[in-house]
Design a protein around this motif. Structure first.
Motif, PDB file in Angstrom:
ATOM      1  N   VAL A   1       0.851  -1.192   0.000  1.00 23.18           N
ATOM      2  CA  VAL A   1       0.000   0.000   0.000  1.00 23.18           C
ATOM      3  C   VAL A   1       0.886   1.241   0.000  1.00 23.18           C
ATOM      4  CG1 VAL A   1      -1.791   1.261   1.232  1.00 23.18           C
ATOM      5  CG2 VAL A   1      -1.807  -1.242   1.213  1.00 23.18           C
TER       6      VAL A   1
ATOM      7  N   GLU B   1      -2.511   6.013  -0.693  1.00 25.28           N
ATOM      8  CA  GLU B   1      -3.634   5.102  -0.795  1.00 25.28           C
ATOM      9  C   GLU B   1      -4.206   4.799   0.583  1.00 25.28           C
ATOM     10  OE1 GLU B   1      -2.647   2.401  -4.732  1.00 25.28           O
ATOM     11  OE2 GLU B   1      -1.781   1.820  -2.808  1.00 25.28           O
ATOM     12  N   SER B   2      -5.474   4.486   0.603  1.00 21.57           N
ATOM     13  CA  SER B   2      -6.142   4.071   1.836  1.00 21.57           C
ATOM     14  C   SER B   2      -5.974   2.570   1.993  1.00 21.57           C
ATOM     15  CB  SER B   2      -7.626   4.449   1.769  1.00 21.57           C
ATOM     16  OG  SER B   2      -8.342   3.859   2.833  1.00 21.57           O
ATOM     17  N   ASP B   3      -5.407   2.143   3.099  1.00 18.85           N
ATOM     18  CA  ASP B   3      -5.166   0.716   3.288  1.00 18.85           C
ATOM     19  C   ASP B   3      -6.472  -0.074   3.371  1.00 18.85           C
ATOM     20  OD1 ASP B   3      -5.867   1.967   5.579  1.00 18.85           O
ATOM     21  OD2 ASP B   3      -4.428   0.948   6.875  1.00 18.85           O
TER      22      ASP B   3
END
Length: 835
Positions: free
Chosen positions: A716, A720-722
Motif C-alpha cells: 500500500v 492510498e487508503s489501506d
C-alpha cells in the motif's frame, strides 16, 4: 525561606575562611533560634515569626500577588513597593515575590515568563518588563535597599547544579561564586546564603534548568519572547557595550556584600606525564577581595560596586547554564565527562540563551570608548578594563568548554545538533562581534597583520576550542549521512568559519610547540606537513605557546587527557577519510539528482487513472519531486564548498571523486553501470555486499526492472487508503473470478468492443495464479486519495449546479463517452493493447 540580617560586628576577619564561616553561622543561630525555623525537604525555608507579623505593606503585597492578570499584579506591586516601606518587613516578602514571579520552590509555574510571547501578550509583557527592569520598582525599592543593608537569603542546596553538588560531596574546590556563601546547615546539607541581588539572579537563572521548564523549541526568534528579552535587558544594563554600568541608586558605598576573588590563583590539576608537566599539587582557594573590591578601596568606591554586579551576573549565568557538567578529576581515563545525578542534555531554548550570552560578552569585551582594540590588548589599569580582560577566561572558558564537549559527545546524530554547533562557532569568532564588524561573514578577507595583532591574544589562550573540539565535531560528521542538505550545511558552516589562513597559522604554531615537547628529536617533527603550507615559525614563540597550551589543558581537561595535535599524522589521516566520505556523498547526491530528473521525464504508465484525466501516479508527486530536487541541489552545493574549504584549511589534497563534476563522468560510474552481483543458473541475480551498498546509496542500479508478482498485491502506497485497497481487492477478485473467461473473450474481439475491453481491463500478469492468466478488472485506483478528493470535489460542484441524480448520470455518461472515444482512437492507430 529564612532571611537574616547580618550584624557588622559579627564578621571580624574575611581573610580566615573557616573561622569566619563558624562565627557567621553562630551569629545566624543567635538571630533566629532553631525553634522558630521550620526546615523540611521543601526548597524554601520560611520563618514562622515573619508570617505572624501582619503589616499594611505586607497585606498590600499579598493582595497584589492575587490579582488575576499579570499587568494588574505589576501595577499593584508597584504601588505597594513605592511607599515608605520598613526594610525589616519587606525582607520577609521579597523572597515570596521572587518565587511567585519565576515559579520557584513551592510556587510553580509562576508568571510563566519563559513561555510568554511578547506579541501575543503585549500588555502583560510590557508590564513585567517595566516591573523587573534594573531601574524598575523591584530593583529600586527592594533589591538595592536590601543590598545596602546586607540582608542575606537562603537558597536551597538541592537547586544547585549537579556538578557543584558533586564537588561539595567529594570535597573538591568550588567555583569562586560560592566563596563565603556555603555554611553548615542544621541538616547534613550545607546552606547557601545570598544577598538580595544574588538571590534574584540565582532564581532567574535556575528557571531555565528546572524540571518544571519543559524541553521546548520556542526561542527560534529570541527577541519575540519575554524571557530572552529580559535577559538581554539585564546584559545591556549591567554589561553595556559602551561606557560603564550605571551606578546603583540609593546604595551607600559599603563592603558588606560577599566578594568574589577575581585575582585568586587558579586551581591546578595534575596532567599526564606524557606532556612533561609532572604532578601539580591542588591548591585550596583562599578568600580575597574581588577585582571590583580592590578598586573599591583604592580608586573609586562607586566603580567597585558597579563592577561587582556585572561580575556576579556572569558568574551566576555561567554556573547554572553551563555548570551542569564537569570533568571527572578522579576516575576519567580520557576526555569523557562524568554525568552528575539527574544530568541531561541542555534544551534548545537554554542553548539559545547561552549563545546570546556569548555574543553579548564578545561585544562587551571587544568594545571600549577610549580604545577600540580587543580587551586583551588594553592597559588593565581601570576596573572596567581589568574586568573585560579577565571576564571570559575566568568565568566563561572552563564551564563553556565542559558544556560544549559534553553536548557534542552526547547529542543525537540528527539535525537538532545545529544550535550547539552555532554556539561553539559563536565563541570561536570574536572578530564578528566588534564595533567595526560588517556582519558579512566573509572571514577570508581578514588581513594577516590585523588578525595577528588583534586576535592572536584570544586564539592562543583558547586553542583547545579550535583543536580538540574541532576534532570531536569532525568525528561526529564522519558518523552521519552527509547527503542530507541540513547535515551538509552544518559541515559547510564549520569549514567556512575555520578556513582562515591566519587562524590556521596560529594553531599550527601551537601544534609545533607541542610536537617539540612530545618529540624532542628534530627528525621526528620536521617532516611531513609540519614544514609546508604556513612557512617556518620562529623559535621564540614555541616556548610561550607550549606553556600556554599546557596551562589550558591543566585547567580545562582531565588529568589523563591525551592531547592530539590538529596537524598530527593521526588526525590528518582521519580528516582524509572524512574528505573521502564527503566526496562519496557529493557523488551520491549528484547521482540521486540525475535519477530524479530522469523519473520526471519518464513515460506514463498504464493505469485506468489516465482514462478519467488524472494522469499517472508520478504526476501526483510533482511537488515532492521538486522539493527533493531542490534538497539535492542544495546538498551538492554545500558539500562542494565544504570539500574545498576543509582541504585548503589543513592543506590536504582534494579527493579524486570530488573532482568528478561532469555529467558524463558521473553516468559512467553511476546509473548506467550494473551493481556488483552474481548471476545464478536459473536466471536470477544475487547482490554482493558491495552491490547492496551501491544500490542502497544510489550509486548504481538495475535498469528495466518489472514487478513479477500480482500487481494487485503490491504494498500500500502512502497516497492510498489501506482499508480501501483491501476491500476493493476483494471486490475485484470476486468480479474477476465470476467473469474472467468472459473478459478474455471480449478482449480477443477485434472490433470496437475489444478495444473498449482492453481500455477498461488490465493485461494478464506473469504470476502463477490462475486468475492472473485472464484479463482482470482492477478497482485499486478508487482507493487513491487523489481520486477520492478530485471525485468528491467534481461531484460537489455538479450536484450544486445540476442536482444529485443528474450529476451522477452526467458523470457516468461522460466517463463512458471518454472510454468509447479513446477506444476508437486505439482502433484507428491499430494498437493491440493499451500500454
Amino acid at each position: 525561606m529564612s532571611s537574616y540580617l547580618l550584624n557588622s560586628s559579627t564578621i571580624k576577619r574575611e581573610d580566615q575562611q573557616l573561622h569566619d564561616r563558624d562565627i557567621f553561622y553562630d551569629s545566624v543561630q543567635q538571630v533566629v533560634s532553631p525553634s522558630s525555623v521550620q526546615r523540611s525537604s521543601n526548597p524554601i525555608v520560611q520563618q514562622s515569626g515573619a508570617q505572624s507579623t501582619r503589616t499594611p505593606s505586607s497585606d498590600s503585597i499579598e493582595q497584589a500577588l492575587l490579582k488575576p492578570s499579570y499587568h494588574e499584579k505589576c501595577q499593584a506591586l508597584t504601588s505597594a513597593l513605592s511607599g515608605n516601606l520598613n526594610i525589616r518587613n519587606i525582607q520577609h516578602q521579597y523572597s515570596t515575590i521572587v518565587q511567585k514571579i519565576f515559579g520557584f520552590g513551592q510556587y510553580p509555574p509562576g508568571w510563566r515568563i519563559e513561555v510568554t510571547h511578547k506579541l501575543k501578550s503585549k500588555r502583560d509583557s510590557d508590564a513585567i518588563l517595566a516591573f523587573l527592569h534594573p531601574t524598575g520598582p523591584l530593583f529600586t525599592h527592594v533589591i538595592y535597599k536590601l543590598l545596602a543593608e546586607a540582608v542575606v537569603f537562603e537558597f536551597p542546596y538541592n537547586c544547585l547544579p549537579g556538578a557543584t553538588k558533586k564537588r561539595v560531596e567529594e570535597r573538591l574546590p568550588l567555583p569562586e561564586l560560592y566563596n563565603g556563601k556555603l555554611v553548615p546547615g542544621h541538616t547534613s546539607q550545607p546552606v547557601v546564603l545570598l544577598d538580595a541581588f544574588e538571590y534574584y539572579f540565582f532564581v532567574f537563572a535556575h528557571k531555565m534548568v528546572s524540571s518544571s521548564t519543559k524541553a521546548q523549541e520556542l526561542y527560534l526568534e529570541p527577541s519575540d519572547w519575554l524571557y530572552p528579552t529580559l535577559l538581554d535587558t539585564y546584559l545591556q544594563y549591567f554589561l553595556p557595550k559602551t561606557g560603564i554600568p550605571d551606578a546603583v541608586p540609593n546604595l551607600p558605598v559599603s563592603n558588606k556584600h560577599p566578594q568574589s576573588p577575581l585575582n585568586t590563583p587558579r586551581i591546578q590539576t595534575p596532567l599526564s606525564r606524557r606532556l612533561g608537566l609532572g604532578l601539580l599539587k591542588q591548591t585550596t582557594p583562599q578568600f580575597s577581595r574581588s577585582l571590583s573590591s580592590q578598586h573599591h578601596t583604592q580608586d573609586s568606591n562607586v566603580d567597585g560596586d558597579i563592577m561587582w554586579r556585572s561580575e556576579r551576573i556572569v558568574q551566576i549565568l555561567a554556573e547554572f547554564w553551563m555548570g551542569q557538567t564537569s570533568l571527572d578529576l578522579s576516575t576519567s581515563t580520557d576526555f569523557r565527562f562524568a554525568a552528575s545525578p539527574g544530568e541531561t542534555l541542555p534544551s534548545h531554548d537554554l542553548i539559545m540563551l547561552v549563545r546570546m550570552l556569548i555574543k553579548h560578552l564578545h561585544m562587551f569585551v571587544n568594545t571600549c570608548d577610549s580604545n577600540p582594540l580587543p580587551s586583551h590588548q588594553q592597559n588593565a589599569q581601570t576596573t572596567l578594563g581589568s574586568l573585560k580582560k579577565l571576564l571570559v577566561p575566568r568565568y566563561i572558558q572552563k564551564p563553556l568548554y565542559a558544556f560544549l564537549k559534553h553536548s557534542i559527545e552526547k547529542w543525537p546524530l540528527d539535525t537538532s545538533f545545529r544550535p550547539i554547533l552555532e554556539t561553539w562557532l559563536t565563541f570561536i569568532q570574536p572578530w564578528r562581534y566588534t564595533v567595526n564588524a560588517t556582519g558579512s561573514g566573509d572571514e577570508s578577507k581578514i588581513n594577516l597583520d590585523d588578525f595577528m595583532r588583534l586576535w592572536e591574544g584570544f586564539v592562543r589562550p583558547n586553542s583547545l576550542f579550535y583543536t580538540v573540539i574541532l576534532q570531536d565535531v569532525l568525528s561526529r560528521f564522519s558518523r552521519i549521512d552527509l547527503s542530507s542538505s541540513k547535515m551538509a550545511f552544518q559541515l559547510h558552516r564549520v569549514c567556512k568559519v575555520l578556513n582562515i589562513d591566519e587562524l590556521m597559522s596560529i594553531l599550527k604554531d601551537v601544534d609545533v610547540s607541542v610536537s617539540a615537547s612530545l618529540y624532542p628529536y628534530p627528525e621526528l617533527h620536521t617532516t611531513g606537513l609540519y614544514t609546508t603550507g604556513y612557512g617556518d615559525l620562529t623559535e621564540g614563540h614555541v616556548g610561550d605557546a607550549q606553556s600556554l597550551l599546557f596551562s589550558q589543558i591543566s585547567n580545562l581537561e582531565s588529568p589523563l587527557f591525551d592531547y592530539r595535535p590538529l596537524f598530527s599524522d593521526e588526525v590528518l589521516y582521519q580528516v582524509r577519510i572524512l574528505l573521502q566520505e564527503m566526496a562519496n556523498a557529493h557523488l551520491r547526491v549528484k547521482t540521486l539528482k540525475q535519477s530524479l530528473q530522469s523519473k520526471q521525464s519518464a513515460n506514463q504508465n498504464s493505469s485506468i487513472l489516465s482514462f478519467i484525466g488524472l494522469g499517472t501516479i508520478s504526476e501526483f508527486n510533482d511537488a515532492q519531486t521538486s522539493a527533493d530536487n531542490k534538497e539535492y541541489s542544495t546538498a551538492e552545493k554545500w558539500l562542494e564548498t565544504s570539500i574545498a574549504d576543509l582541504s585548503n584549511m589543513l592543506r590536504l589534497p582534494v579527493p579524486e571523486a570530488a573532482a568528478c563534476s561532469s555529467t558524463e563522468s558521473m553516468s559512467g560510474s553511476g546509473s548506467d553501470t550494473l551493481p556488483d552481483h552474481i548471476a545464478k543458473a536459473d536466471g536470477r541475480v544475487e547482490l554482493t555486499a558491495l552491490g547492496r551498498y551501491q544500490v542502497l546509496n544510489g550509486l548504481r542500479k538495475f535498469q528495466n526492472i518489472e514487478y513479477q508478482c500480482d500487481p494487485e498485491l503490491q504494498p500500500v502506497r502512502s497516497y492510498e487508503s489501506d482499508v480501501g485497497v483491501i476491500q476493493l481487492y476483494k471486490l475485484s477478485c470476486a468480479i474477476n473470478k465470476k467473469y474472467g473467461e468472459w473478459f478474455a473473450q471480449q478482449c480477443d474481439n477485434d472490433g470496437l468492443i475489444g478495444y473498449i475491453a482492453r481500455r477498461l481491463l488490465n493485461k494478464p500478469s506473469k504470476s502463477s495464479s490462475t486468475l492472473s492468466k485472464y484479463p482482470r478488472l482492477s478497482l485499486r485506483f478508487m482507493a487513491n486519495y487523489y481520486f477520492l478528493g478530485y471525485g468528491f470535489l467534481g461531484y460537489l460542484v455538479m450536484s450544486c449546479a445540476l442536482g444529485r441524480l443528474p450529476a451522477v448520470v452526467i458523470a457516468t455518461v461522460l466517463f463512458l463517452l471518454y472510454i468509447v472515444i479513446m477506444a476508437a482512437v486505439d482502433m484507428a492507430r491499430g494498437t493491440s493493447w493499451n500500454d
